[in-house]
Design an enzyme around this catalytic site. Structure first.
Site, PDB file in Angstrom:
ATOM      1  CG  ASP A  67     -66.626  29.339 159.916  1.00 11.46           C
ATOM      2  OD1 ASP A  67     -67.837  29.353 159.650  1.00 11.46           O
ATOM      3  OD2 ASP A  67     -66.003  30.362 160.230  1.00 11.46           O
ATOM      4  CG  ASN A 137     -59.302  38.430 165.263  1.00  8.62           C
ATOM      5  OD1 ASN A 137     -60.031  38.254 164.276  1.00  8.62           O
ATOM      6  ND2 ASN A 137     -58.996  37.444 166.094  1.00  8.62           N
ATOM      7  CG  HIS A 139     -61.676  35.802 162.616  1.00  8.40           C
ATOM      8  ND1 HIS A 139     -61.947  35.903 163.959  1.00  8.40           N
ATOM      9  CD2 HIS A 139     -62.883  35.742 162.006  1.00  8.40           C
ATOM     10  CE1 HIS A 139     -63.250  35.915 164.147  1.00  8.40           C
ATOM     11  NE2 HIS A 139     -63.853  35.816 162.972  1.00  8.40           N
ATOM     12  CD  GLU A 144     -59.382  33.289 165.825  1.00  4.86           C
ATOM     13  OE1 GLU A 144     -59.227  34.458 165.417  1.00  4.86           O
ATOM     14  OE2 GLU A 144     -60.261  32.969 166.633  1.00  4.86           O
TER      15      GLU A 144
HETATM   16  C1  GLP Z   1     -67.213  34.259 163.088  1.00  2.70           C
HETATM   17  C2  GLP Z   1     -67.316  33.447 161.845  1.00  2.70           C
HETATM   18  C3  GLP Z   1     -66.823  34.223 160.681  1.00  2.70           C
HETATM   19  C4  GLP Z   1     -67.508  35.552 160.642  1.00  2.70           C
HETATM   20  C5  GLP Z   1     -67.155  36.341 161.856  1.00  2.70           C
HETATM   21  C6  GLP Z   1     -67.788  37.698 161.933  1.00  2.70           C
HETATM   22  O1  GLP Z   1     -65.952  34.171 163.634  1.00  2.70           O
HETATM   23  N1  GLP Z   1     -66.605  32.218 161.944  1.00  2.70           N
HETATM   24  O2  GLP Z   1     -67.025  33.476 159.505  1.00  2.70           O
HETATM   25  O3  GLP Z   1     -67.125  36.250 159.502  1.00  2.70           O
HETATM   26  O4  GLP Z   1     -67.564  35.611 162.973  1.00  2.70           O
HETATM   27  O5  GLP Z   1     -69.021  37.625 162.559  1.00  2.70           O
HETATM   28  P1  GLP Z   1     -70.090  38.769 162.549  1.00  2.70           P
HETATM   29  O6  GLP Z   1     -70.610  38.830 161.168  1.00  2.70           O
HETATM   30  O7  GLP Z   1     -71.148  38.325 163.521  1.00  2.70           O
HETATM   31  O8  GLP Z   1     -69.415  40.014 162.955  1.00  2.70           O
END
Ligand code: GLP
Length: 281
Positions: A67, A137, A139, A144
């Site tokens: 992403d 959440n 995702h 989402e």
């Molecule tokens: C973002 C990214 C996701 C990632 C998520 C969790 O939303 N787009 O791909 O898995 O954050 O982030 P973190 O690892 O900082 O908790």
């Protein structure tokens, strides 16, 4: 689904790096999907260490990304493009022509760009190993809650909770409202999913994804549809799982549960390698 419960982030990151390292060693032309966020930074640090200490060779690896924020230039301090370079790509021997990172500031119209990215993945033979994190959440990527389990690469409007979680990263600018993300259907086509989650704050999302009902409101529950998903958790992220005892038992037999090309020893036959089109599962 194989759930590996490790002691802490360090052990989890080493475990994940060992699996990715084995995949690269067995299949030097591995098609690897990267994920951003705090969670995989230790994995990337360990991969850089393996490159330096054991000459893990990335020269034939093809890189894709999960992403990206829409509207951010690739060289922006907050783009995932920059993140991947800072944490991994600048420190290993990647061939720049093998980089296929999503671009948040494409000059194509976005729908055509998303179709182009899907085609690019297909033209390269599909992703062998997709690294994933998970949002609080539930995702996955920027899919989402409410995302179709069949969704493809597309734009996504970020939720308030996701944007709040990112606010610390965007000290000089606002968190973008839109992102471009592989869809859940796109992610599920990768041959292996390697999902990492660390810390108590991920425990509820992990439990819903792994043991809850399959539903679009928890996008990460879509991994239940995947034949070969591996979760690497620390004990905090695993703390709300009901079947921990079984997962620990299964983890003791890990090598037997992995496809050939992910195992520790070299695959006996090159024909077992997924990039030759002979997928072992
Ligand atoms: C973002 C990214 C996701 C990632 C998520 C969790 O939303 N787009 O791909 O898995 O954050 O982030 P973190 O690892 O900082 O908790």
């Amino acid at each position: 689904m194989v759930v590996l419960i490790t002691e802490n982030i360090e052990e989890g990151s080493r475990t994940a790096a060992r699996l990715v390292g084995q995949a690269v060693n067995n299949n030097p032309a591995l098609r690897l999907g990267l994920a951003a966020g705090n969670t995989p930074t230790g994995l990337y640090r360990n991969l850089v260490d393996l490159h330096r200490s054991e000459r893990l060779d990335f020269s034939r690896v093809e890189i894709f990304s999960l992403d990206e924020f829409l509207g951010l230039a690739t060289n922006s301090a907050n783009s995932y493009h920059t993140f991947y370079h800072q944490h991994l790509l600048n420190h290993v021997n990647i061939d720049p022509t093998h980089l296929h990172l999503l671009n948040g500031q494409t000059d194509k119209d976005i729908a055509s760009y998303c179709s182009y990215y899907e085609q690019l993945i297909r033209d390269n033979g599909g992703i062998d190993l997709q690294i994933l994190g998970i949002g609080r959440n539930g995702h996955l990527g920027f899919n989402e809650p409410g995302s179709s389990l069949n969704s493809r690469t597309r734009i996504s409007l970020l939720s308030a909770s996701t944007r709040r979680g990112m606010a610390r990263l965007f000290t000089q600018a606002h968190v973008p409202e839109w992102a471009v993300t592989m869809g859940l259907g796109t992610i599920l086509e990768a041959r292996v999913l390697l999902l990492l989650a660390f810390g108590k704050q991920k425990a509820a999302a992990v439990a819903k994804a792994v043991e809850g009902p399959l539903c679009a409101s928890i996008p990460a529950s879509s991994i239940q549809l995947h034949p070969t998903s591996i979760l690497v958790l620390d004990h905090e992220a695993a703390s709300s799982l009901r079947n921990q005892e079984y997962y620990r038992h299964e983890a003791s037999q890990l090598e037997a549960l992995l496809p050939d090309w992910l195992r520790g020893e070299k695959s006996s036959s090159v024909a077992d390698s997924p990039s030759t089109g002979n997928c072992p599962f």
